[in-house]
Design a protein around this motif. Structure first.
Motif, PDB file in Angstrom:
ATOM      1  N   SER A 165       0.811  -1.222   0.000  1.00 38.41           N
ATOM      2  CA  SER A 165       0.000   0.000   0.000  1.00 38.41           C
ATOM      3  C   SER A 165       0.839   1.265   0.000  1.00 38.41           C
ATOM      4  O   SER A 165       0.328   2.337  -0.360  1.00 38.41           O
ATOM      5  CB  SER A 165      -0.926   0.027   1.220  1.00 38.41           C
ATOM      6  OG  SER A 165      -0.160   0.053   2.413  1.00 38.41           O
ATOM      7  N   SER A 166       2.100   1.161   0.403  1.00 39.43           N
ATOM      8  CA  SER A 166       2.914   2.369   0.518  1.00 39.43           C
ATOM      9  C   SER A 166       3.311   2.914  -0.837  1.00 39.43           C
ATOM     10  O   SER A 166       3.039   4.059  -1.181  1.00 39.43           O
ATOM     11  CB  SER A 166       4.172   2.070   1.353  1.00 39.43           C
ATOM     12  OG  SER A 166       4.928   1.027   0.739  1.00 39.43           O
ATOM     13  N   GLY A 190     -12.502 -15.153  -0.572  1.00 42.27           N
ATOM     14  CA  GLY A 190     -11.168 -14.588  -0.579  1.00 42.27           C
ATOM     15  C   GLY A 190     -10.926 -13.643   0.569  1.00 42.27           C
ATOM     16  O   GLY A 190     -11.852 -13.126   1.201  1.00 42.27           O
ATOM     17  N   THR A 191      -9.643 -13.401   0.819  1.00 47.99           N
ATOM     18  CA  THR A 191      -9.189 -12.464   1.846  1.00 47.99           C
ATOM     19  C   THR A 191      -8.183 -11.524   1.198  1.00 47.99           C
ATOM     20  O   THR A 191      -7.166 -11.969   0.666  1.00 47.99           O
ATOM     21  CB  THR A 191      -8.538 -13.204   3.026  1.00 47.99           C
ATOM     22  OG1 THR A 191      -9.467 -14.143   3.575  1.00 47.99           O
ATOM     23  CG2 THR A 191      -8.105 -12.222   4.101  1.00 47.99           C
ATOM     24  N   ILE A 192      -8.471 -10.226   1.243  1.00 49.37           N
ATOM     25  CA  ILE A 192      -7.620  -9.215   0.625  1.00 49.37           C
ATOM     26  C   ILE A 192      -7.003  -8.365   1.726  1.00 49.37           C
ATOM     27  O   ILE A 192      -7.722  -7.737   2.522  1.00 49.37           O
ATOM     28  CB  ILE A 192      -8.423  -8.335  -0.355  1.00 49.37           C
ATOM     29  CG1 ILE A 192      -9.044  -9.215  -1.450  1.00 49.37           C
ATOM     30  CG2 ILE A 192      -7.537  -7.264  -0.971  1.00 49.37           C
ATOM     31  CD1 ILE A 192      -9.946  -8.443  -2.407  1.00 49.37           C
ATOM     32  N   VAL A 193      -5.674  -8.370   1.807  1.00 47.73           N
ATOM     33  CA  VAL A 193      -4.949  -7.623   2.830  1.00 47.73           C
ATOM     34  C   VAL A 193      -3.864  -6.808   2.148  1.00 47.73           C
ATOM     35  O   VAL A 193      -3.576  -6.975   0.955  1.00 47.73           O
ATOM     36  CB  VAL A 193      -4.346  -8.552   3.893  1.00 47.73           C
ATOM     37  CG1 VAL A 193      -5.435  -9.300   4.640  1.00 47.73           C
ATOM     38  CG2 VAL A 193      -3.357  -9.529   3.264  1.00 47.73           C
ATOM     39  N   GLN A 194      -3.244  -5.951   2.924  1.00 47.57           N
ATOM     40  CA  GLN A 194      -2.124  -5.136   2.471  1.00 47.57           C
ATOM     41  C   GLN A 194      -1.033  -5.159   3.536  1.00 47.57           C
ATOM     42  O   GLN A 194      -1.321  -5.188   4.733  1.00 47.57           O
ATOM     43  CB  GLN A 194      -2.549  -3.691   2.200  1.00 47.57           C
ATOM     44  CG  GLN A 194      -3.463  -3.534   0.989  1.00 47.57           C
ATOM     45  CD  GLN A 194      -3.839  -2.094   0.741  1.00 47.57           C
ATOM     46  OE1 GLN A 194      -3.704  -1.234   1.613  1.00 47.57           O
ATOM     47  NE2 GLN A 194      -4.325  -1.801  -0.459  1.00 47.57           N
ATOM     48  N   ASN A 195       0.200  -5.170   3.067  1.00 49.24           N
ATOM     49  CA  ASN A 195       1.376  -5.092   3.947  1.00 49.24           C
ATOM     50  C   ASN A 195       1.400  -6.221   4.988  1.00 49.24           C
ATOM     51  O   ASN A 195       1.671  -6.006   6.175  1.00 49.24           O
ATOM     52  CB  ASN A 195       1.435  -3.738   4.659  1.00 49.24           C
ATOM     53  CG  ASN A 195       1.537  -2.590   3.682  1.00 49.24           C
ATOM     54  OD1 ASN A 195       1.930  -2.754   2.531  1.00 49.24           O
ATOM     55  ND2 ASN A 195       1.163  -1.408   4.130  1.00 49.24           N
ATOM     56  N   ASN A 196       1.073  -7.438   4.548  1.00 46.11           N
ATOM     57  CA  ASN A 196       1.112  -8.623   5.419  1.00 46.11           C
ATOM     58  C   ASN A 196       0.220  -8.472   6.653  1.00 46.11           C
ATOM     59  O   ASN A 196       0.537  -8.983   7.727  1.00 46.11           O
ATOM     60  CB  ASN A 196       2.545  -8.933   5.864  1.00 46.11           C
ATOM     61  CG  ASN A 196       3.432  -9.357   4.719  1.00 46.11           C
ATOM     62  OD1 ASN A 196       3.001  -9.412   3.575  1.00 46.11           O
ATOM     63  ND2 ASN A 196       4.683  -9.661   5.006  1.00 46.11           N
ATOM     64  N   ALA A 197      -0.898  -7.765   6.518  1.00 46.15           N
ATOM     65  CA  ALA A 197      -1.807  -7.541   7.648  1.00 46.15           C
ATOM     66  C   ALA A 197      -2.694  -8.756   7.864  1.00 46.15           C
ATOM     67  O   ALA A 197      -3.927  -8.683   7.793  1.00 46.15           O
ATOM     68  CB  ALA A 197      -2.636  -6.283   7.413  1.00 46.15           C
ATOM     69  N   LEU A 198      -2.076  -9.881   8.102  1.00 53.86           N
ATOM     70  CA  LEU A 198      -2.789 -11.137   8.342  1.00 53.86           C
ATOM     71  C   LEU A 198      -2.028 -11.902   9.411  1.00 53.86           C
ATOM     72  O   LEU A 198      -0.861 -12.252   9.225  1.00 53.86           O
ATOM     73  CB  LEU A 198      -2.870 -11.955   7.048  1.00 53.86           C
ATOM     74  CG  LEU A 198      -3.740 -13.210   7.078  1.00 53.86           C
ATOM     75  CD1 LEU A 198      -5.205 -12.840   7.285  1.00 53.86           C
ATOM     76  CD2 LEU A 198      -3.586 -14.004   5.790  1.00 53.86           C
ATOM     77  N   ARG A 231       6.950 -14.155  -3.184  1.00 52.26           N
ATOM     78  CA  ARG A 231       8.271 -13.628  -3.547  1.00 52.26           C
ATOM     79  C   ARG A 231       8.195 -12.478  -4.546  1.00 52.26           C
ATOM     80  O   ARG A 231       9.128 -12.269  -5.319  1.00 52.26           O
ATOM     81  CB  ARG A 231       9.172 -14.743  -4.073  1.00 52.26           C
ATOM     82  CG  ARG A 231       9.400 -15.859  -3.074  1.00 52.26           C
ATOM     83  CD  ARG A 231      10.267 -16.963  -3.619  1.00 52.26           C
ATOM     84  NE  ARG A 231      10.411 -18.023  -2.641  1.00 52.26           N
ATOM     85  CZ  ARG A 231      11.327 -18.052  -1.677  1.00 52.26           C
ATOM     86  NH1 ARG A 231      12.210 -17.066  -1.603  1.00 52.26           N
ATOM     87  NH2 ARG A 231      11.385 -19.043  -0.811  1.00 52.26           N
ATOM     88  N   ALA A 232       7.080 -11.754  -4.555  1.00 49.91           N
ATOM     89  CA  ALA A 232       7.006 -10.534  -5.348  1.00 49.91           C
ATOM     90  C   ALA A 232       7.717  -9.409  -4.597  1.00 49.91           C
ATOM     91  O   ALA A 232       7.447  -9.166  -3.413  1.00 49.91           O
ATOM     92  CB  ALA A 232       5.556 -10.158  -5.629  1.00 49.91           C
ATOM     93  N   VAL A 233       8.616  -8.731  -5.269  1.00 49.61           N
ATOM     94  CA  VAL A 233       9.463  -7.733  -4.630  1.00 49.61           C
ATOM     95  C   VAL A 233       8.745  -6.393  -4.586  1.00 49.61           C
ATOM     96  O   VAL A 233       8.199  -5.934  -5.593  1.00 49.61           O
ATOM     97  CB  VAL A 233      10.800  -7.598  -5.374  1.00 49.61           C
ATOM     98  CG1 VAL A 233      11.690  -6.563  -4.700  1.00 49.61           C
ATOM     99  CG2 VAL A 233      11.507  -8.939  -5.434  1.00 49.61           C
ATOM    100  N   SER A 234       8.728  -5.771  -3.413  1.00 52.70           N
ATOM    101  CA  SER A 234       8.179  -4.435  -3.246  1.00 52.70           C
ATOM    102  C   SER A 234       8.983  -3.717  -2.162  1.00 52.70           C
ATOM    103  O   SER A 234       9.833  -4.315  -1.493  1.00 52.70           O
ATOM    104  CB  SER A 234       6.694  -4.482  -2.870  1.00 52.70           C
ATOM    105  OG  SER A 234       6.532  -4.999  -1.563  1.00 52.70           O
ATOM    106  N   ALA A 235       8.687  -2.442  -1.985  1.00 55.65           N
ATOM    107  CA  ALA A 235       9.412  -1.667  -0.974  1.00 55.65           C
ATOM    108  C   ALA A 235       9.107  -2.172   0.431  1.00 55.65           C
ATOM    109  O   ALA A 235       9.995  -2.269   1.287  1.00 55.65           O
ATOM    110  CB  ALA A 235       9.046  -0.186  -1.103  1.00 55.65           C
ATOM    111  N   PHE A 236       7.843  -2.527   0.687  1.00 57.90           N
ATOM    112  CA  PHE A 236       7.488  -3.004   2.028  1.00 57.90           C
ATOM    113  C   PHE A 236       8.057  -4.396   2.285  1.00 57.90           C
ATOM    114  O   PHE A 236       8.492  -4.686   3.410  1.00 57.90           O
ATOM    115  CB  PHE A 236       5.967  -3.020   2.176  1.00 57.90           C
ATOM    116  CG  PHE A 236       5.506  -3.610   3.477  1.00 57.90           C
ATOM    117  CD1 PHE A 236       5.503  -2.864   4.636  1.00 57.90           C
ATOM    118  CD2 PHE A 236       5.080  -4.932   3.545  1.00 57.90           C
ATOM    119  CE1 PHE A 236       5.088  -3.403   5.840  1.00 57.90           C
ATOM    120  CE2 PHE A 236       4.665  -5.483   4.742  1.00 57.90           C
ATOM    121  CZ  PHE A 236       4.667  -4.716   5.897  1.00 57.90           C
TER     122      PHE A 236
END
Length: 307
Positions: free
Chosen positions: A54-55, A83-91, A139-144
Motif C-alpha cells: 500500500s505504501s 477470498g481475503t484481501i490484505v495489504q502489507n502482510n496484515a494477516l 516472492r514478489a518484490v516491493s518496498a514493504f
C-alpha cells in the motif's frame, strides 16, 4: 529378569515409545495421496489470499481488480470461492492457519515470502489432509517486503531461517497432507506475478483441465500450424488418382556413414558455442509443481450411499 523379558516382548511387538516416535511425520502421510487417483477440489472450499503493498505501487496492475475481473469472467465456476484481501502482510498467524485448515484449495498471491506471514514451525503443526492444492505465488518484490523481511529475519532463529526456501515450504506442505503445491522458486515483479497467477487459474477453470496441464500450457503454449493452401483438383485428376496403383519400391541400399573426425577438445565440438534459447521466459518457468499434477478445480464428487 522379568523386566528384561517384558522389554524384549514390547520391542518385538513394535509398540515401544521409541518406535512410535521415530518419525512423527510418518503418520501424516495419507495412503490415498500417493495413489494415482485424480483428486478433485471442492469448489465451495476454494479460498484465495491477496497481499499487496500500500505504501508504494510495486506495479501497474492492481491485485484485487485483476482477480475481480477473473472471477467475473468465470463466475459460473468460481462464484462460491471466498477470498481475503490484505495489504502489507496484515494477516496474523491464527487467521492464516484457519484458512489453510478450512480450505480444499488455498490460492495465495502476494508480496514477499509466505514464511513472513506464517513461520515454518507454525505451519508444520497443522494437519491438511483435506487440502488438495496450494498455489503459492509469493516472492514478489516491493518496498514493504524488503523492509519487512529484513526485520523478521533478524529476529528469527537459525534453524527456522534455513527453512525459508521454496523447497522447504513445499516439503512441509506435503508432510502436512497437501497433494500438490505450486510455488515460486525465485523473486519476481508484482506485474509478472499476478499475470502468471491469473493465467494459471483461468486456464485451469476455463478449459476444465488439471493444474499440471494448465501450467504446462503456460510454459509451452500450443502452436497452431498454418493451413497449407491447396488448389482444387479437376475431375480427370481425381479419376487418375483412384485408378493409380502403388508401385513396388526397391529396397534402399545400405550406405555406410563416412568417417567422422572426433574433436580434440570441448571448444572444437559442434554446438559448443550455442546460446540459450530466447523463448525460455524465466517468469513462466519460475513456478514449479511439487506433488501430483493431476489435481482439478471442479465440484466435489457426490457421496455414495443411501439417500
Amino acid at each position: 529378569k522379568q523386566w528384561y523379558q517384558r522389554r524384549v516382548a514390547i520391542t518385538a511387538g513394535g509398540s515401544s515409545a521409541r518406535d512410535r516416535n521415530r518419525n512423527p511425520y510418518e503418520r501424516r502421510v495419507v495412503a490415498d495421496k500417493i495413489a494415482l487417483v485424480p483428486p478433485v477440489v471442492d469448489s465451495t472450499l476454494v479460498k484465495y489470499v491477496l497481499n499487496s503493498d500500500s505504501s508504494l505501487p510495486c506495479g501497474k496492475t492492481s491485485y484485487p481488480l485483476r482477480v475481480a475481473d477473473l472471477l467475473k469472467d468465470t463466475q459460473a465456476k468460481t462464484q462460491r470461492w471466498s477470498g481475503t484481501i490484505v495489504q502489507n502482510n496484515a494477516l496474523n498467524i491464527v487467521d492464516m492457519q484457519e484458512i489453510l485448515k478450512s480450505s480444499s484449495a488455498m490460492l495465495y498471491c502476494g508480496i514477499g515470502k509466505l514464511q513472513s506471514i506464517i513461520p515454518a514451525d507454525r505451519l508444520a503443526c497443522l494437519t491438511l489432509t483435506k487440502t488438495h492444492l496450494h498455489v503459492v505465488a509469493d516472492r514478489a518484490v516491493s518496498a514493504f517486503s524488503l523492509r519487512h523481511e529484513a526485520y523478521v529475519d533478524e529476529n528469527k532463529e537459525t534453524n527456522l531461517l534455513s527453512l525459508d526456501t521454496a523447497v522447504s515450504l513445499a516439503g512441509i506442505l506435503y508432510l502436512t497432507g497437501s497433494s500438490l503445491t505450486l510455488i515460486n522458486t525465485h523473486e519476481v515483479t508484482c506485474d509478472d506475478n499476478i499475470e502468471m497467477f491469473v493465467n494459471l487459474i483461468s486456464g485451469t477453470v476455463t478449459h476444465d483441465t488439471s493444474v499440471g496441464v494448465a501450467l504446462h500450457m503456460l510454459k509451452f503454449p500450443p502452436q497452431t500450424p498454418s493451413p497449407i493452401p491447396s488448389s482444387p483438383a479437376s475431375s480427370g485428376e481425381k479419376r487418375r488418382r483412384k485408378s493409380a496403383r502403388p508401385q513396388h519400391q526397391p529396397h534402399p541400399q545400405r550406405l555406410e556413414a563416412p568417417h567422422q573426425h572426433l574433436p580434440s577438445s570441448a571448444e572444437d565440438a559442434p554446438g559448443a558455442g550455442l546460446a540459450m534459447l530466447k523463448d525460455l521466459d524465466p517468469v513462466k518457468f519460475n513456478m514449479v509443481p511439487f506433488g501430483l499434477p493431476n489435481v482439478t478445480l471442479s465440484d466435489a464428487a457426490p457421496v455414495k450411499g443411501k439417500k
